[in-house]
Design a protein around this motif. Structure first.
Motif, PDB file in Angstrom:
ATOM      1  N   ARG A 120       0.804  -1.201  -0.156  1.00 39.73           N
ATOM      2  CA  ARG A 120       0.095   0.016   0.003  1.00 39.73           C
ATOM      3  C   ARG A 120       0.837   1.262  -0.022  1.00 39.73           C
ATOM      4  N   SER A 121       2.061   1.175   0.708  1.00 36.71           N
ATOM      5  CA  SER A 121       2.743   2.499   0.607  1.00 36.71           C
ATOM      6  C   SER A 121       4.175   2.108   0.296  1.00 36.71           C
ATOM      7  N   VAL A 122       4.996   3.455   0.304  1.00 35.23           N
ATOM      8  CA  VAL A 122       6.479   3.341  -0.185  1.00 35.23           C
ATOM      9  C   VAL A 122       7.064   2.472   0.988  1.00 35.23           C
ATOM     10  N   GLY A 123       6.491   2.782   2.087  1.00 32.47           N
ATOM     11  CA  GLY A 123       7.277   1.914   3.161  1.00 32.47           C
ATOM     12  C   GLY A 123       6.972   0.522   3.238  1.00 32.47           C
ATOM     13  N   THR A 124       5.992   0.133   3.040  1.00 25.35           N
ATOM     14  CA  THR A 124       5.864  -1.403   2.979  1.00 25.35           C
ATOM     15  C   THR A 124       6.218  -1.995   1.536  1.00 25.35           C
ATOM     16  N   VAL A 125       6.482  -1.433   0.604  1.00 31.54           N
ATOM     17  CA  VAL A 125       7.273  -1.529  -0.594  1.00 31.54           C
ATOM     18  C   VAL A 125       8.846  -1.715  -0.143  1.00 31.54           C
ATOM     19  N   ALA A 126       9.329  -0.934   0.501  1.00 28.25           N
ATOM     20  CA  ALA A 126      10.464  -0.873   0.763  1.00 28.25           C
ATOM     21  C   ALA A 126      10.859  -2.242   1.877  1.00 28.25           C
ATOM     22  N   ILE A 127       9.978  -2.433   2.620  1.00 35.07           N
ATOM     23  CA  ILE A 127      10.121  -3.610   3.432  1.00 35.07           C
ATOM     24  C   ILE A 127      10.114  -4.872   2.769  1.00 35.07           C
ATOM     25  N   GLU A 128       9.092  -5.008   1.715  1.00 39.07           N
ATOM     26  CA  GLU A 128       8.996  -6.195   0.913  1.00 39.07           C
ATOM     27  C   GLU A 128      10.199  -6.529   0.087  1.00 39.07           C
ATOM     28  N   LEU A 129      10.772  -5.398  -0.419  1.00 36.74           N
ATOM     29  CA  LEU A 129      12.299  -5.494  -1.287  1.00 36.74           C
ATOM     30  C   LEU A 129      13.177  -5.964  -0.362  1.00 36.74           C
ATOM     31  N   ALA A 130      13.395  -5.181   0.826  1.00 38.33           N
ATOM     32  CA  ALA A 130      14.382  -5.922   1.971  1.00 38.33           C
ATOM     33  C   ALA A 130      14.531  -7.374   2.180  1.00 38.33           C
ATOM     34  N   GLN A 131      13.255  -7.881   2.219  1.00 40.38           N
ATOM     35  CA  GLN A 131      12.885  -9.318   2.799  1.00 40.38           C
ATOM     36  C   GLN A 131      13.049 -10.079   1.523  1.00 40.38           C
ATOM     37  N   LYS A 132      12.803  -9.511   0.246  1.00 44.66           N
ATOM     38  CA  LYS A 132      13.126 -10.529  -0.938  1.00 44.66           C
ATOM     39  C   LYS A 132      14.580 -10.511  -1.107  1.00 44.66           C
ATOM     40  N   ILE A 133      15.422  -9.794  -0.732  1.00 47.91           N
ATOM     41  CA  ILE A 133      16.926  -9.819  -0.562  1.00 47.91           C
ATOM     42  C   ILE A 133      17.367 -10.665   0.524  1.00 47.91           C
ATOM     43  N   PHE A 134      16.998 -10.383   1.858  1.00 47.94           N
ATOM     44  CA  PHE A 134      17.751 -10.938   2.838  1.00 47.94           C
ATOM     45  C   PHE A 134      16.746 -12.192   3.497  1.00 47.94           C
ATOM     46  N   GLY A 135      15.270 -12.044   3.198  1.00 54.25           N
ATOM     47  CA  GLY A 135      14.751 -13.151   3.921  1.00 54.25           C
ATOM     48  C   GLY A 135      14.195 -12.448   5.208  1.00 54.25           C
ATOM     49  N   LYS A 167      10.492   2.477  11.160  1.00 49.99           N
ATOM     50  CA  LYS A 167       9.491   1.878  12.046  1.00 49.99           C
ATOM     51  C   LYS A 167       9.088   0.367  11.549  1.00 49.99           C
ATOM     52  N   ARG A 168       8.957   0.315  10.478  1.00 45.92           N
ATOM     53  CA  ARG A 168       8.439  -0.772   9.954  1.00 45.92           C
ATOM     54  C   ARG A 168       9.510  -2.022   9.885  1.00 45.92           C
ATOM     55  N   LEU A 169      11.024  -1.526   9.636  1.00 46.69           N
ATOM     56  CA  LEU A 169      12.003  -2.187   9.935  1.00 46.69           C
ATOM     57  C   LEU A 169      12.221  -2.980  11.096  1.00 46.69           C
ATOM     58  N   SER A 170      11.951  -1.989  11.968  1.00 44.60           N
ATOM     59  CA  SER A 170      11.963  -2.334  13.441  1.00 44.60           C
ATOM     60  C   SER A 170      10.932  -3.219  13.912  1.00 44.60           C
ATOM     61  N   ALA A 171       9.730  -3.217  13.356  1.00 44.98           N
ATOM     62  CA  ALA A 171       8.595  -4.068  13.747  1.00 44.98           C
ATOM     63  C   ALA A 171       9.151  -5.442  13.168  1.00 44.98           C
ATOM     64  N   PRO A 188      25.823  -8.610   0.795  1.00 49.62           N
ATOM     65  CA  PRO A 188      24.630  -7.763   0.136  1.00 49.62           C
ATOM     66  C   PRO A 188      24.231  -6.455   0.759  1.00 49.62           C
ATOM     67  N   LEU A 189      23.918  -5.594   0.146  1.00 51.65           N
ATOM     68  CA  LEU A 189      23.700  -4.328   0.697  1.00 51.65           C
ATOM     69  C   LEU A 189      22.266  -3.716  -0.042  1.00 51.65           C
ATOM     70  N   CYS A 190      21.353  -3.211   0.866  1.00 55.32           N
ATOM     71  CA  CYS A 190      19.986  -2.668   0.125  1.00 55.32           C
ATOM     72  C   CYS A 190      20.033  -1.419   0.591  1.00 55.32           C
ATOM     73  N   LEU A 191      20.025  -0.525  -0.592  1.00 51.25           N
ATOM     74  CA  LEU A 191      19.994   0.891  -0.260  1.00 51.25           C
ATOM     75  C   LEU A 191      18.783   1.377  -0.573  1.00 51.25           C
ATOM     76  N   ILE A 192      18.063   2.133   0.164  1.00 49.68           N
ATOM     77  CA  ILE A 192      16.793   2.849  -0.076  1.00 49.68           C
ATOM     78  C   ILE A 192      17.038   4.313   0.104  1.00 49.68           C
ATOM     79  N   ASP A 193      16.604   4.740  -1.202  1.00 50.33           N
ATOM     80  CA  ASP A 193      17.254   6.377  -1.028  1.00 50.33           C
ATOM     81  C   ASP A 193      15.721   6.993  -1.532  1.00 50.33           C
ATOM     82  N   LEU A 194      15.405   7.624  -0.402  1.00 57.85           N
ATOM     83  CA  LEU A 194      14.161   8.275  -0.326  1.00 57.85           C
ATOM     84  C   LEU A 194      14.342  10.050  -0.611  1.00 57.85           C
ATOM     85  N   GLY A 195      15.382  10.293  -0.701  1.00 62.90           N
ATOM     86  CA  GLY A 195      15.597  11.790  -0.899  1.00 62.90           C
ATOM     87  C   GLY A 195      15.163  12.401  -2.253  1.00 62.90           C
ATOM     88  N   VAL A 196      14.984  13.476  -2.247  1.00 64.69           N
ATOM     89  CA  VAL A 196      14.735  14.412  -3.538  1.00 64.69           C
ATOM     90  C   VAL A 196      15.292  15.671  -3.319  1.00 64.69           C
TER      91      VAL A 196
END
Lengths: 355, 149
Positions: A163-178, A199-203, A273-281
């Motif tokens: 639903r959100s940028v946050g959950t997509v980021a988590i899903e991607l990280a999980q697809k890399i690391f499990g 927050k989501r990662l910490s959850a 492996p390194l997952c980089l999530i760039d939220l900056g604009v």
């Protein structure tokens, strides 16, 4: 015999009311006893989650039972009946059955298709069984509902969307690391979306959290909240050696990480492996960093693109769910019809005594 | 005779383990490609995480290598006991040793983390083509004592 449901959810009433209506696990024994003895229900089941409180019942007459259930909820919540009544909804079959199947399928949830509710329905059913509150009808009904919930999720993929940028980021990280628990997270910048991702990662139970910021106070406040450590932004390269997921959300006008820097970091961390999530604009990381081996870089547009894509897929999934839902509800209704007719026949032919 | 049985069983099981390594390598490459291309298709959701695939790969190659080692030792020993020769310069023997060497290198490279991720996956796929050739190709195209397929 009728299957009725009386309850309230996040749409029908505010959180203050739901809090009062909610049943704690240690109240269930008394509640089921009261439902059996005072409300006079042969079968009942309490579904109490943070978004809904509902009582399903198999009753001899729908109106009387619904009214008694509403009073029962009024007494339990100690709310003024005048206030509570308009916030409750009541369904008799077939809409009570459809309602339950929709709930189990996550179609009635705040976040469409979420999977937690299926577990909650299952748990509620098991608790009711343990308290001896369910009988043949509710047993079949809830087994079919759980089955429908599973079928909807398995066949339409409604739960797999994000639903959100946050959950997509988590899903991607999980697809890399499990499983994310053994991994370390670094957050650079204290922007709102960045914090949301943290927050989501910490959850998800990540093991270490580092917060880097230009002003150390903000970093310290955030780090303290998530049980991590705070550093100045100049520590970025050094901290990257240790992190597995780096969330960058600083307001820096130029990229903080160049391809050469990340390449050197990767060498030093032995290509872990390194997952980089760039939220900056503008972006905090040079886009070509993503071409490096074992580096997975996503910027805000990538994440947004995945959100939109999912939204469309979920809309399609919703239509498909509707079809499954109808099929499953009809399946139960035909069983139910046979059951009630069979019962009537047995009564009329004198095989069993009339209830 | 026991030696020959152990030799055969261990060799075949090692091939099976290398097959698991091969499959996880292929899946890794597919999943990695989807991540790099930022594409979340049906495949993306169905496949396990990269880290999981990497662990399967490591485990499969480790087990396969151990089994292959046992198989080779038993083969050589059995040959000595039954035929009186340690080594016959059979193409299959040579290939099996080459195979053992390749997986040793792959194992060391992986365990020491000099190479990771995509490259290890690629190597395990390459290694498996050698397995296929050793297992099936030899008896078709080269004269061998191990002609049973």
């Amino acid at each position: 015999m009728h299957i009725v449901v009386v309850g309230a959810n996040y749409r029908s009433c505010p959180i203050e009311v739901r809090e009062r209506l909610a049943f704690q696990a240690d109240q269930l024994a008394a509640a089921y006893a009261a439902l059996r003895e005072h409300v006079g229900l042969a079968e009942s089941l309490i579904l109490s989650t943070c978004n809904r409180v509902e009582i399903y019942a198999n009753a001899t007459s729908p109106d009387g039972a619904a009214a008694r259930l509403a009073s029962f909820l009024g007494a339990h919540s100690r709310l003024d009946p005048q206030v509570l009544r308009p916030q409750l909804y009541t369904h008799a079959e077939p809409s009570s059955i459809e309602h339950l199947f929709r709930v189990a399928g996550g179609l009635d949830s705040m976040v469409l298709g979420e999977t937690e509710i299926l577990h909650q329905v299952k748990r509620a059913y098991e608790q009711a069984q343990r308290h001896g509150a369910t009988g043949k009808v509710l047993n079949v009904l809830f087994q079919k509902a759980l089955n429908a919930g599973k079928a909807i999720r398995a066949q339409t993929g409604i739960s797999r969307g994000c639903r959100s940028v946050g959950t997509v980021a988590i899903e991607l990280a999980q697809k890399i690391f499990g499983d994310l628990r053994p991994y370390a997270v670094l957050l650079a910048g204290t922007g709102k979306i960045g914090e949301l991702v943290l927050k989501r990662l910490s959850a998800r139970g990540v093991s270490r959290v580092r917060v880097l910021n230009r002003s150390l106070d903000r970093a310290q406040a955030l780090a303290a909240f998530y049980g991590g450590q705070a550093y100045g932004l100049e520590a970025l390269e050094g901290q990257l050696l240790d992190a597995d997921i780096a969330v960058m959300s600083t307001a820096s006008p130029t990229a903080l990480l160049s391809r050469a820097q990340v390449a050197a970091v990767m060498q030093a961390r032995r290509q872990r492996p390194l997952c980089l999530i760039d939220l900056g604009v503008p972006r905090n990381i040079e886009p070509s960093v993503g071409e490096l081996d074992n580096v997975y870089r996503f910027d805000i547009d990538d994440l947004q693109g995945l959100v939109d894509h999912n939204y469309e897929r979920r809309r399609q999934a919703l239509q498909a769910s509707q079809a499954i839902l109808e099929r499953k509800v009809n399946g139960f209704l035909s069983w139910w019809q046979e059951e009630t007719q069979g019962c009537a026949q047995r009564v009329s032919s004198g095989l069993v005594a009339a209830p | 005779m026991l030696m020959v049985i152990v030799h055969t069983v261990c060799s075949l099981l090692s091939y099976a383990a290398f097959l698991v390594g091969f499959v996880s390598g292929v899946l890794f490459l597919i999943q990695e490609r989807q991540l790099k291309r930022k594409h979340m298709g049906v495949l993306f959701r169905r496949l396990p995480a990269l880290g999981t695939l990497d662990r399967w790969n490591l485990l499969a190659i480790g087990i396969g290598f151990a089994l292959l080692t046992i198989g080779l030792v038993c083969g050589v020993w059995g040959s000595h006991r039954l035929l009186g020769v340690w080594w016959r310069w059979d193409p299959k023997e040579l290939l099996a040793v080459a195979l053992w060497g390749s997986y040793l290198v792959l194992w060391v490279v992986r365990a020491r983390a000099t190479l990771r991720g995509r490259k290890v996956a690629l190597l395990s796929i390459l290694g498996f083509t050698l397995v296929l050739f050793t297992f099936l190709g030899v008896s078709r195209w080269l004269p061998t004592w191990h002609a049973y397929l």
